[in-house]
Design an enzyme around this catalytic site. Structure first.
Site, mmCIF file in Angstrom:
data_model
loop_
_atom_site.group_PDB
_atom_site.id
_atom_site.type_symbol
_atom_site.label_atom_id
_atom_site.label_comp_id
_atom_site.label_asym_id
_atom_site.label_seq_id
_atom_site.Cartn_x
_atom_site.Cartn_y
_atom_site.Cartn_z
ATOM 1 C CG HIS A 160 -2.196 0.757 1.013
ATOM 2 N ND1 HIS A 160 -2.364 1.686 0.015
ATOM 3 C CD2 HIS A 160 -3.378 0.738 1.689
ATOM 4 C CE1 HIS A 160 -3.571 2.206 0.077
ATOM 5 N NE2 HIS A 160 -4.217 1.647 1.090
ATOM 6 C CG ASP A 167 -3.295 4.668 -3.560
ATOM 7 O OD1 ASP A 167 -2.641 4.436 -2.521
ATOM 8 O OD2 ASP A 167 -3.245 5.739 -4.187
#
Length: 593
Positions: A563, A567
């Protein structure tokens, strides 16, 4: 006339390399294109061949030293000069100085049991000196370079024992590193004189593992015994006296011979299975002591076992398959009578209890490395997983139509994985966030798609890499998947097969799992998982646009990602691209349909 061999260009942007191992020594002769040395760079490990034939006069770059492209590596001459250039000694003096090289020559067989010719009283002293150094009696087998950044390995198993004969390139031992498990072949033919590193011990690259020689040192005791026997043999004067045996003694010996022979046969009779195993081993090539014992304990005739190892060598897995087949054959007739009285009642399935139940064992090196890497990766990233469901019905129909012709035309099996990998590679080109690496404060978007393919093997998880997958069509991907998968199962992967992945695919569904949350292997930022394909009811639209329920081939795709770089929206778009591409099933052109 001498010629200098230089470091060649070893690839785009490669400016230097490290000499990992010299395959020839000073004084050795070398032919044109015969490998001289091994060189390692940040991109490849390779051998450098000799551009000329001659004798090695001087090595300019030692092992573990770096050399730039174009740098001088070694000087090769025509062999007319002496080992130290400029020496004007006589031929006899040169032979004395080069006693070590002469002892290594296959045409020379130095032995402590031979008599010393007149005028050569000094040479035995030299032979003893060479013997103490370990070079005149045998050649050192060292730990080779086993891949980029690999500095050491663990000896997992010796395939030969001290005193056994070994051929050139015949496997000597098995070594495990944090990148690969591999076999180390013998560089020379001869007898294994000494093992320097035991099983489960570590050795650095370049360390001496064993000594392989002519066998003179190993045979010293038998040689001494034979010389003693020769000394005990009667002289020409004594022989006639001994030959005049009383006829009564000769008759007694003749009478005892049949009894002795019958006794020998009785002694060998109780172990026919072990004898069969040995004869089978001889007919099938070299068999390791472990495999031989395993076969003998189970009563397996090695002559009936087909080897799948290098050169048809019978491996432990081959014997285990034979044991399982033998067990199934004996259990099937025994099960029939027990089922007859109660045919109406369904027998409970038999539980195969593992031999490891209730035992302990040392953790293999590959398990330690996998554990360490996974913990480091999981703790060094912000990882999460996103999944989508995909209808593979069209792909399933295409595959059923094309797989036989495809296999005949391309020489590769048409599984579902090439379709999935092709869709993933296309998605990586569209969404390069998933094909990137974080390097400090920089993001590096890779210019090629190198796909790691997780493979489940008996030794543990390995991930061979399909290089430049973005340049391959469906057939090319299928061939690469088949070839690397076979090498992984056969323990034939080399370090270069396991390096350079920019994105990984793990086929968790091959074991029946619907979906999983795989761990991203650093420094990559994404790993795609593929679940098992199941037929189940699904809502689809008919030609009129109405919703109907139909039986479809469904599966889950799940993507774990870092992450810090990717995204949730990036992950969803990547998976949605793959879903659309696969459900459209537009692969007819790739299949020749």
């Amino acid at each position: 006339m001498s010629e200098t061999v230089k470091m060649p260009a070893l690839g785009e942007s490669v400016t230097e390399g490290t000499v990992t191992r010299w395959l020839k020594s000073v004084g050795d002769t070398v032919e044109v294109d015969e490998p001289l040395l091994e060189v390692s760079t940040d991109k490849v490990d390779t051998e450098i061949p000799s551009p000329v034939a001659g004798t090695i006069e001087k090595i300019l770059v030692e092992e573990d030293e770096d050399a730039e492209v174009g740098a001088d590596l070694v000087i090769i001459g025509d062999g007319s000069g002496s080992e130290d250039s400029g020496s004007d000694d006589s031929g006899a003096d040169q032979s004395e100085e080069k006693g070590e090289d002469l002892a290594d020559d296959e045409t020379t067989a130095p032995s402590t049991a031979q008599e010393t010719p007149a005028g050569e009283a000094e040479k035995p002293a030299e032979a003893e000196q060479d013997s103490s150094g370990g070079t005149a009696e045998g050649q050192e087998v060292t730990m080779p370079a086993l891949g980029e950044s690999v500095t050491a390995g663990t000896v997992t198993r010796w395939l030969k024992e001290v005193g056994e004969e070994v051929e050139v390139d015949e496997p000597l031992l098995e070594v495990s590193t944090d990148k690969v498990d591999t076999e180390i072949p013998s560089p020379v033919a001869g007898t294994l004189l000494e093992i320097k590193v035991g099983e489960d011990e570590d050795a650095e690259v370049g360390a001496v593992l064993a000594i392989v020689g002519s066998g003179d040192a190993a045979a010293a005791t038998p040689a001494d015994d034979s010389s003693e026997k020769a000394a005990e043999e009667p002289t020409q004067e004594e022989k006639p006296k001994q030959e005049e045996k009383p006829k009564q003694e000769e008759k007694a010996e003749q009478a005892e011979a049949p009894a002795k022979e019958e006794k020998k046969q009785e002694q060998s009779a109780p172990a026919p299975q072990a004898a069969d195993s040995v004869s089978g081993a001889e007919s099938s090539g070299y068999v390791t002591p472990l495999v031989r014992k395993m076969a003998a304990d189970a009563g397996v005739d090695l002559s009936s076992v087909k080897g799948t190892g290098l050169g048809g060598r019978i491996r432990k897995q081959d014997v285990q398959e034979a044991i399982d087949a033998q067990k199934s054959a004996t259990e099937a007739p025994a099960a029939a009578p027990s089922q007859a009285p109660a045919a109406a009642a369904k027998a409970a399935p038999k539980v195969e209890v593992s031999s490891k139940r209730g035992t302990e064992e040392k953790m293999p090196r590959i398990r330690k490395v996998i554990g360490q890497r996974m913990v480091e990766s999981l703790h060094g990233m912000a990882q999460l997983t996103t999944a989508v469901e995909v209808d593979l019905t069209r792909i399933a129909k295409l595959r059923a139509r094309a797989k036989e012709d495809f296999a005949a035309r391309e020489g590769a099996k048409l599984t579902y994985l090439p379709f999935l990998m092709m869709a993933a590679v296309e998605a990586l080109k569209v969404y390069p966030q998933l094909n990137s690496t974080i390097e400090g404060d920089k993001i590096v978007y890779h210019g090629a798609e190198h796909i790691g393919m997780a493979a489940d093997t008996e030794r543990g998880l390995v991930v061979p890499v399909i290089k430049n997958a973005g340049d391959l069509n469906l057939a090319g991907l299928a061939r690469q998947i088949g070839d690397l998968g076979a090498k992984a199962k056969g323990n034939k992967l080399v370090p270069d097969d396991l390096q350079g992945a920019t994105f990984t695919i793990t086929n968790t569904g091959s074991g029946g799992a619907l979906w999983d949350t795989p761990i991203v292997p650093a420094p990559q930022v994404g790993i795609l998982g593929t679940g098992t394909i199941t037929k189940r009811p699904a809502v689809v639209q008919n030609a009129e646009g109405d919703d109907t329920i139909a039986i479809r081939s469904m599966m889950y795709l799940f993507l774990s990602y870092d992450h810090r770089m990717v995204d949730g929206g990036d992950a969803a778009r990547f998976l949605t691209y793959m879903k659309k591409r696969l459900e459209e099933g537009a692969f007819e052109a790739e299949l020749g349909l």
